[in-house]
Design a protein around this motif. Structure first.
Motif, PDB file in Angstrom:
ATOM      1  N   ASN A 132      31.032  38.200  32.512  1.00  0.00           N
ATOM      2  CA  ASN A 132      31.585  37.050  31.812  1.00  0.00           C
ATOM      3  C   ASN A 132      30.644  35.859  31.997  1.00  0.00           C
ATOM      4  N   LYS A 170      31.119  32.867  32.348  1.00  0.00           N
ATOM      5  CA  LYS A 170      31.595  31.844  33.283  1.00  0.00           C
ATOM      6  C   LYS A 170      31.586  32.335  34.726  1.00  0.00           C
ATOM      7  N   ASP A 180      29.306  38.210  28.013  1.00  0.00           N
ATOM      8  CA  ASP A 180      30.267  38.255  26.903  1.00  0.00           C
ATOM      9  C   ASP A 180      31.650  37.875  27.403  1.00  0.00           C
ATOM     10  N   GLU A 181      32.323  37.043  26.596  1.00  0.00           N
ATOM     11  CA  GLU A 181      33.664  36.578  26.981  1.00  0.00           C
ATOM     12  C   GLU A 181      34.682  37.707  27.099  1.00  0.00           C
ATOM     13  N   ASP A 211      36.343  40.822  31.624  1.00  0.00           N
ATOM     14  CA  ASP A 211      37.352  40.220  32.505  1.00  0.00           C
ATOM     15  C   ASP A 211      36.756  40.081  33.910  1.00  0.00           C
ATOM     16  N   LYS A 212      36.680  38.823  34.357  1.00  0.00           N
ATOM     17  CA  LYS A 212      36.084  38.546  35.681  1.00  0.00           C
ATOM     18  C   LYS A 212      36.815  39.256  36.804  1.00  0.00           C
TER      19      LYS A 212
END
Ligand SMILES: [Zn+2]
Length: 741
Positions: free
Chosen positions: A224, A226, A254-255, A258-259
């Protein structure tokens, strides 16, 4: 006194049905008035008539009989369905029992055997529909493989192709390894399972996956954007140790990642995972249509074949089934020290084939798709709309009303999230796709366009043809020449669009239809698609109303199944208790959209009702012979008839609201507890009194005949049998008693 048998003889039902059928009044050509049409959902011609059919036929027959008596030109068009995949599954099970398989047969041999199998069941189904009392127009009987129907289906395909609404897509589909076909999302089931989650080392990173065997098809790693833990790796190419030696792999952001899943790093395997395919599309030039070159990551790399086996030539894994390969891969990873840990408690959803319940293998297989959200131009207009929005608007604007209304919301929600519809199936039983290939050319044509052309091997999803059923049946009956010269594959001068309907007498008279009565479980599969096709092809909705029934369950509300031994065979029940008894048991207490518990006791109870009707009719007829029809009604009898008017009005109103259950229940109570128990009982003394006799006779006859008419749609056989004692004409086409004011 006339000699009338003391009990109702239900064995005469087939005679009564014959009487109706031969009268010609099932055929709207012999009726006048404003048309009222129901197109019967075509029954799958691959099994016995079951209680679900009986329910649908009963509800539709009530609506049709009511409208026919109200003076409408009623058409109830019967039909049977070849039911593509469904039938192929049933037939392959039969082959399996015989130790055979379709893969040992030629396509032609297989098709011929299934054809004969279906013809048998088609006949049985039609006999069943007759025995269930359906007052349907047999002169307009239709089969989904009727050449006239196929022609219309092909025209629609061609028209949609030219409008850019049908395209061939090479993308991930739900592949059933057992059935060897792709399936639409609607044909998949989901199940939560607990599976091991493997933590595997990729160079300096570790990632978690449930499918270590697909690692050979990895084209990237993803995190992710972020996720601060991995920022420094984004865009880098890592070198990692693998089962087939060292390899290089790029890390992308890529968004969709899932972190909180696993370590926050995932592998991207676009050939074998739908989400990964989407990631690849986003990170390659032009949405994945041009792999390589400017692409951020390489294109899909297929490592599993259609048989669910590893496709890795010259490796030890080649030819292993997926489950075996997973075991071997995990062992090997362990040996190389590449397996960090295994989490045995990972819960996730898996997609299963709705028929064989095997886990589906996501594979890239070219399929034909219908573009659901792409806008297209409506003919003779600047207006642009998508197929999806055609349906949404029709329901929103009440052009189609759904009963119960809660399903409108359900439908809207589904439409909102709709994806393109794959309409090709890799099965043999069905309508072949009319597409031919030669070199890089493609032609749409019913027959071969010439030498060297090869036909697309796929068949249509059965819903692609049955979705067109309402207009296709009526147009097929008209059989007007097509304006689309499909034969030979020439192109039309100008592509027709919405409103390109043809004007035969059947289509003009009976389209749009008034009612579609079917099970709620096929709201998306069928109802939504019929609305879509109808609007696209004719510019009009295919039906104004939809009535959705639920499932028939056993008395403990359990699903009926052969293995539980709780199946009620409608034809067997009819043999014992009569058709009317089964019909009452199916309609009383049955609210639209709700499941109905049914027991043999309930049916038995309504056999008593049929007898009650018969006995009351017998009493009245025996006691009104030679009566004075001009007699004056006594005040007390006038009150009875006033109350009867209320029953008439109430029944009419309920039927208008499609509240069949309460209409049936109210009539049942009035007939049994008011008419038979009170009015008839009290009349006995009045009949014996010469002063009150004539008025009583007139009152009794009026109440009985009105009740027989009101009850006829629900219990047609006993009411017709009773009516026939005193009348030469048929109750079937008697005028509905109208008392509304
Ligand atoms: Zn399957």
């Amino acid at each position: 006194m006339r000699d009338i048998p003391t009990t109702y003889d239900q064995s005469k039902e087939s005679k009564i049905y014959k009487l109706w059928e031969e009268s010609g009044f099932f055929n709207p050509d012999n009726l006048s008035g404003k048309p009222y049409t129901i197109i019967m959902p075509p029954s799958n011609a691959n099994g016995q008539v079951h209680v679900g059919h009986a329910l649908g036929f009963t509800l539709q027959d009530i609506m049709i009989r009511f409208e026919r008596m109200r003076g409408r030109k009623t058409l109830w068009l019967p039909g049977t369905d070849h039911a593509g995949f469904e039938t192929q599954v049933v037939f392959e099970k039969k082959l399996e029992k015989e130790g055979r398989s379709r893969f040992q047969m030629t396509r032609e041999e297989f098709y011929k055997e299934v054809w004969d199998f279906v013809q048998d069941y088609k006949q049985q189904t039609e006999d069943g529909i007759r025995r269930l009392g359906a007052s349907t127009d047999w002169s307009r009987n239709m089969f989904t493989l009727d050449p006239r129907i196929i022609q219309i289906v092909y025209e629609t395909f061609e028209q949609m192709y030219r409008d850019g609404l049908i395209y061939r897509g090479n993308r991930i589909c739900n592949w059933c390894v057992k059935h060897q076909t792709g399936l639409a999302d609607l044909e998949t089931e989901h199940e939560e399972r607990t599976d091991p989650l493997y933590y595997i080392k990729y160079g300096p990173l570790t990632l978690a996956t449930v499918r270590p065997e697909t690692k050979f098809g990895d084209t990237a790693l993803a995190v992710n954007p972020k996720d601060t833990r991995y920022k420094k790796y984004i865009g880098q190419e890592l070198e990692a140790e693998g089962l087939l030696g060292k390899f290089k792999i790029k890390v992308i952001a890529d968004e969709l990642v899932d972190k909180d899943f696993g370590t926050g790093v995932v592998k991207v395997t676009p050939a074998h995972d739908a989400a990964d395919f989407e990631i690849w599309q986003k990170h390659s030039a032009k949405g994945g249509s041009v792999p390589g070159g400017k692409d951020e990551i390489p294109g899909p790399k297929q490592v599993i074949d259609k048989r669910g086996k590893m496709d890795l030539p010259n490796t030890k894994y080649h030819g292993l089934k997926v489950a075996e390969a997973r075991k071997v891969v995990v062992e090997d990873l362990q040996k190389l020290g590449l397996l960090e840990k295994i989490d045995e408690t990972y819960k996730h959803n898996v997609s299963l084939c709705y028929k064989c319940k095997n886990v589906l293998e996501p594979l890239i297989i070219p399929q034909w798709y219908v573009a659901m959200t792409k806008k297209f131009k409506i003919r003779n207009s600047k207006f642009e709309i998508s197929l999806r929005d055609l349906v949404v608007n029709a329901v929103k604007n009440k052009k189609v009303k759904i009963n119960p209304i809660k399903f409108e919301k359900v439908l809207m929600h589904w439409m909102k999230n709709i994806r393109d519809w794959p309409i090709s199936r890799q099965i043999w039983w069905g309508i072949p796709i009319p597409v031919w290939y030669k070199d890089n050319e493609l032609k749409i044509s019913e027959a071969s366009p010439g030498e060297g052309w090869v036909q697309d091997p796929d068949t249509f999803d059965t819903w692609f043809s049955s979705g067109q059923w309402p207009y296709a049946t009526l147009m097929a009956l008209d059989n007007t020449p097509s304006n689309s010269p499909l034969k030979g594959g020439e192109q039309r001068d100008s592509p027709p669009n919405i409103g390109g309907a043809r004007g035969g007498i059947n289509f003009q008279t009976f389209y749009p239809t008034q009612m579609m009565e079917t099970g709620w479980d096929i709201l998306f599969f069928w109802v939504a698609r019929m609305i879509m096709f109808g609007l696209y092809k004719t510019g009009q909705v295919p039906f104004e109303n939809v009535y959705l029934h639920g499932l028939v369950r056993d008395k403990d509300r359990q699903k009926m199944s052969k293995s539980k031994g709780n199946v009620i065979d409608p034809l067997g029940v009819i043999d014992i208790y009569g058709n009317d008894a089964l019909r009452m048991a199916l309609v009383v207490g049955n609210l639209p959209g709700n499941d109905l518990p049914l027991s043999e006791d309930k049916v038995r109870g309504y056999r008593n009702f049929a007898n009650k009707i018969w006995n009351a009719a017998r009493f009245v007829m025996q006691n009104t012979e030679g009566m004075d029809a001009t007699a004056q009604l006594a005040p007390a009898h006038k009150v009875i008839l006033k109350n009867l008017d209320k029953v008439t009005n109430g029944t009419t109103k309920l039927l208008d609201k499609q509240d069949l259950a309460h209409a049936a229940e109210n009539l049942y109570h009035y007939f049994w507890h008011t008419f038979a128990d009170k009015i008839i009982e009290e009349s006995k003394a009045q009949l014996a009194n010469p002063k009150t006799k004539a008025s009583t006779q007139l009152m009794l006859k009026t109440v009985l005949e009105t009740c027989l008419k009101l009850l006829h749609p629900f219990v047609p056989f006993v009411t017709e049998a009773a009516w026939q004692i005193n009348h030469k004409n048929l109750l079937l086409v008697e005028k509905w008693p109208i008392k509304l004011n």
